[in-house]
Design a protein around this motif. Structure first.
Motif, PDB file in Angstrom:
ATOM      1  N   TRP A 127      -3.925   1.785  -9.293  1.00 55.17           N
ATOM      2  CA  TRP A 127      -4.394   3.084  -8.826  1.00 55.17           C
ATOM      3  C   TRP A 127      -6.249   2.800  -8.269  1.00 55.17           C
ATOM      4  O   TRP A 127      -6.870   2.511  -9.056  1.00 55.17           O
ATOM      5  CB  TRP A 127      -4.285   4.560  -9.728  1.00 55.17           C
ATOM      6  CG  TRP A 127      -3.154   5.127  -9.918  1.00 55.17           C
ATOM      7  CD1 TRP A 127      -2.079   4.335 -11.345  1.00 55.17           C
ATOM      8  CD2 TRP A 127      -2.125   5.702  -9.598  1.00 55.17           C
ATOM      9  NE1 TRP A 127      -1.392   4.884 -11.488  1.00 55.17           N
ATOM     10  CE2 TRP A 127      -1.098   5.662 -10.869  1.00 55.17           C
ATOM     11  CE3 TRP A 127      -2.346   7.394  -9.207  1.00 55.17           C
ATOM     12  CZ2 TRP A 127       0.021   6.528 -10.285  1.00 55.17           C
ATOM     13  CZ3 TRP A 127      -1.426   7.773  -8.785  1.00 55.17           C
ATOM     14  CH2 TRP A 127      -0.429   8.435  -9.510  1.00 55.17           C
ATOM     15  N   VAL A 128      -6.102   4.256  -7.158  1.00 55.87           N
ATOM     16  CA  VAL A 128      -7.818   4.083  -7.090  1.00 55.87           C
ATOM     17  C   VAL A 128      -8.365   5.572  -6.387  1.00 55.87           C
ATOM     18  O   VAL A 128      -7.608   6.408  -5.087  1.00 55.87           O
ATOM     19  CB  VAL A 128      -8.399   3.183  -4.967  1.00 55.87           C
ATOM     20  CG1 VAL A 128      -9.197   2.551  -5.869  1.00 55.87           C
ATOM     21  CG2 VAL A 128      -7.152   1.639  -5.813  1.00 55.87           C
ATOM     22  N   PRO A 129      -9.261   5.777  -7.099  1.00 55.60           N
ATOM     23  CA  PRO A 129      -9.756   5.082  -8.429  1.00 55.60           C
ATOM     24  C   PRO A 129      -9.147   5.800  -9.617  1.00 55.60           C
ATOM     25  O   PRO A 129      -7.806   6.126  -9.440  1.00 55.60           O
ATOM     26  CB  PRO A 129     -11.037   6.467  -8.538  1.00 55.60           C
ATOM     27  CG  PRO A 129     -10.757   8.005  -7.024  1.00 55.60           C
ATOM     28  CD  PRO A 129      -9.297   7.065  -6.366  1.00 55.60           C
ATOM     29  N   GLY A 130      -9.616   4.500 -10.025  1.00 52.40           N
ATOM     30  CA  GLY A 130      -8.214   4.599 -11.570  1.00 52.40           C
ATOM     31  C   GLY A 130      -7.603   6.196 -12.197  1.00 52.40           C
ATOM     32  O   GLY A 130      -6.914   6.335 -12.731  1.00 52.40           O
TER      33      GLY A 130
ATOM     34  N   LEU B 129       1.035  -1.185   0.091  1.00 49.48           N
ATOM     35  CA  LEU B 129       0.063   0.315  -0.581  1.00 49.48           C
ATOM     36  C   LEU B 129       0.945   1.336  -0.020  1.00 49.48           C
ATOM     37  O   LEU B 129       1.921   1.956   1.290  1.00 49.48           O
ATOM     38  CB  LEU B 129      -0.867   0.151   1.268  1.00 49.48           C
ATOM     39  CG  LEU B 129      -2.119  -1.052   1.491  1.00 49.48           C
ATOM     40  CD1 LEU B 129      -3.046  -0.216   2.392  1.00 49.48           C
ATOM     41  CD2 LEU B 129      -2.695  -1.336  -0.447  1.00 49.48           C
ATOM     42  N   SER B 130       1.327   2.126  -1.292  1.00 48.13           N
ATOM     43  CA  SER B 130       1.894   3.039  -1.072  1.00 48.13           C
ATOM     44  C   SER B 130       1.230   3.958  -1.353  1.00 48.13           C
ATOM     45  O   SER B 130       0.443   4.147  -0.436  1.00 48.13           O
ATOM     46  CB  SER B 130       2.554   3.373  -3.190  1.00 48.13           C
ATOM     47  OG  SER B 130       3.058   4.463  -3.065  1.00 48.13           O
TER      48      SER B 130
ATOM     49  N   VAL C  30       0.091  -0.765  -4.754  1.00 49.93           N
ATOM     50  CA  VAL C  30      -1.745   0.243  -4.682  1.00 49.93           C
ATOM     51  C   VAL C  30      -0.937   1.962  -4.515  1.00 49.93           C
ATOM     52  O   VAL C  30      -0.535   1.766  -3.027  1.00 49.93           O
ATOM     53  CB  VAL C  30      -2.562  -0.516  -3.983  1.00 49.93           C
ATOM     54  CG1 VAL C  30      -3.822   0.390  -3.820  1.00 49.93           C
ATOM     55  CG2 VAL C  30      -2.583  -1.773  -3.875  1.00 49.93           C
ATOM     56  N   ARG C  31      -1.636   1.990  -5.568  1.00 46.68           N
ATOM     57  CA  ARG C  31      -1.582   3.820  -5.410  1.00 46.68           C
ATOM     58  C   ARG C  31      -3.321   4.485  -5.163  1.00 46.68           C
ATOM     59  O   ARG C  31      -3.814   4.841  -5.574  1.00 46.68           O
ATOM     60  CB  ARG C  31      -0.956   4.450  -5.982  1.00 46.68           C
ATOM     61  CG  ARG C  31       0.451   4.599  -6.328  1.00 46.68           C
ATOM     62  CD  ARG C  31       1.039   4.990  -7.132  1.00 46.68           C
ATOM     63  NE  ARG C  31       2.286   4.393  -7.737  1.00 46.68           N
ATOM     64  CZ  ARG C  31       2.810   4.237  -9.005  1.00 46.68           C
ATOM     65  NH1 ARG C  31       2.141   4.579  -9.826  1.00 46.68           N
ATOM     66  NH2 ARG C  31       4.604   4.402  -8.839  1.00 46.68           N
ATOM     67  N   PRO C  32      -3.222   4.713  -3.345  1.00 52.21           N
ATOM     68  CA  PRO C  32      -4.983   5.075  -3.251  1.00 52.21           C
ATOM     69  C   PRO C  32      -4.480   6.291  -3.563  1.00 52.21           C
ATOM     70  O   PRO C  32      -3.414   7.067  -3.081  1.00 52.21           O
ATOM     71  CB  PRO C  32      -5.591   4.104  -2.356  1.00 52.21           C
ATOM     72  CG  PRO C  32      -4.401   3.891  -1.441  1.00 52.21           C
ATOM     73  CD  PRO C  32      -3.166   4.104  -2.469  1.00 52.21           C
TER      74      PRO C  32
END
Length: 251
Positions: free
Chosen positions: A226-229, A142-143, A185-187
């Protein structure tokens, strides 16, 4: 072993009380995951988290783990891997810090950096070696979108995530072809308890949305999520803005 869809049967969570991690665990248990290790500092919250997941039908164990005690990581995590193969490690611990306070108190800023970067590097390397040795498995890190460009409002937290993100990408390249896989993962801004008192950000997301994106990324074998894309485009623009322009923005 993972099933044909790429989802894990066994999961090790580093940061066992993280809302994102628990949302991810719930989602994976509903699919395929049957064994979960929740690693974190011993606390009632950790035990409650374990009980909640047991209620979903998983075999859940708690593990005493401290991100700020890297000398213990090999021993603590080694015991988990000694019990059997781990299909997925979710590195989900981290602290937001308080930018205004941390600028005034360097020791507090160092704690943010040590937790989010130094501790994560240690735990990730130990986990990666174990995944490589067993010949399969995913390390999901989790980034944060905050690591894409230093901003005056959160440059301490952002810099720690930037370091972790770069490290995780390099680790993924180093593991390519070994059977072990790294997914970053980049939220963006996640609506959760730690951010409840902070102003709502645009393109905010939720722990459940991040969990959904993680599942989809695993199915696709993605390396970056990416979250959201739509943040991918937004942050690409922000990353290339001249500093003179960025300084005039309220970010």
């Amino acid at each position: 072993m993972k099933d044909t869809s790429g989802l894990p049967q066994s999961l090790l969570v580093l940061g066992g009380t993280s809302e994102i991690a628990l949302a991810t665990a719930r989602r994976l248990i509903a699919r395929r995951t049957r064994t979960v290790w929740l690693a974190g500092r011993p606390s009632p919250a950790l035990e409650r988290s374990a009980q909640q997941l047991r209620g979903l039908g998983a075999d859940v164990h708690t593990v005493a783990f401290d991100a700020l005690a890297p000398d213990s990581h090999e021993t603590v995590l080694g015991k988990v891997f000694a019990e059997g193969d781990v299909d997925m490690v979710l590195l989900a611990f981290g602290v937001l810090g308080n930018q205004a306070r941390d600028e005034r108190e360097p020791a507090a800023a160092v704690r943010v950096a040590q937790t989010n970067y130094t501790g994560a590097v240690s735990a990730a390397l130990v986990s990666a070696c174990a995944l490589q040795a067993q010949g399969h498995g995913s390390l999901v890190v989790l980034s944060s979108a905050a690591g894409e460009r230093a901003r005056r409002s959160n440059f301490i937290y952002g810099s720690s995530k930037a370091g972790l993100d770069t490290f995780a990408q390099g680790l993924g390249d180093a593991l390519h072809g070994t059977g072990a896989h790294v997914m970053v993962v980049r939220p963006g801004f996640v609506r959760s308890k730690p951010t409840a008192q902070r102003p709502q950000a645009r393109l905010a997301t939720t722990p459940e949305a991040v969990a959904t994106a993680i599942e989809l990324g695993l199915r696709r074998g993605s390396e970056t999520v990416w979250v959201p894309g739509s943040l991918r485009v937004v942050m690409s623009v922000l990353r290339h803005l001249p500093r003179a322009v960025l300084r005039r923005l309220a970010v």
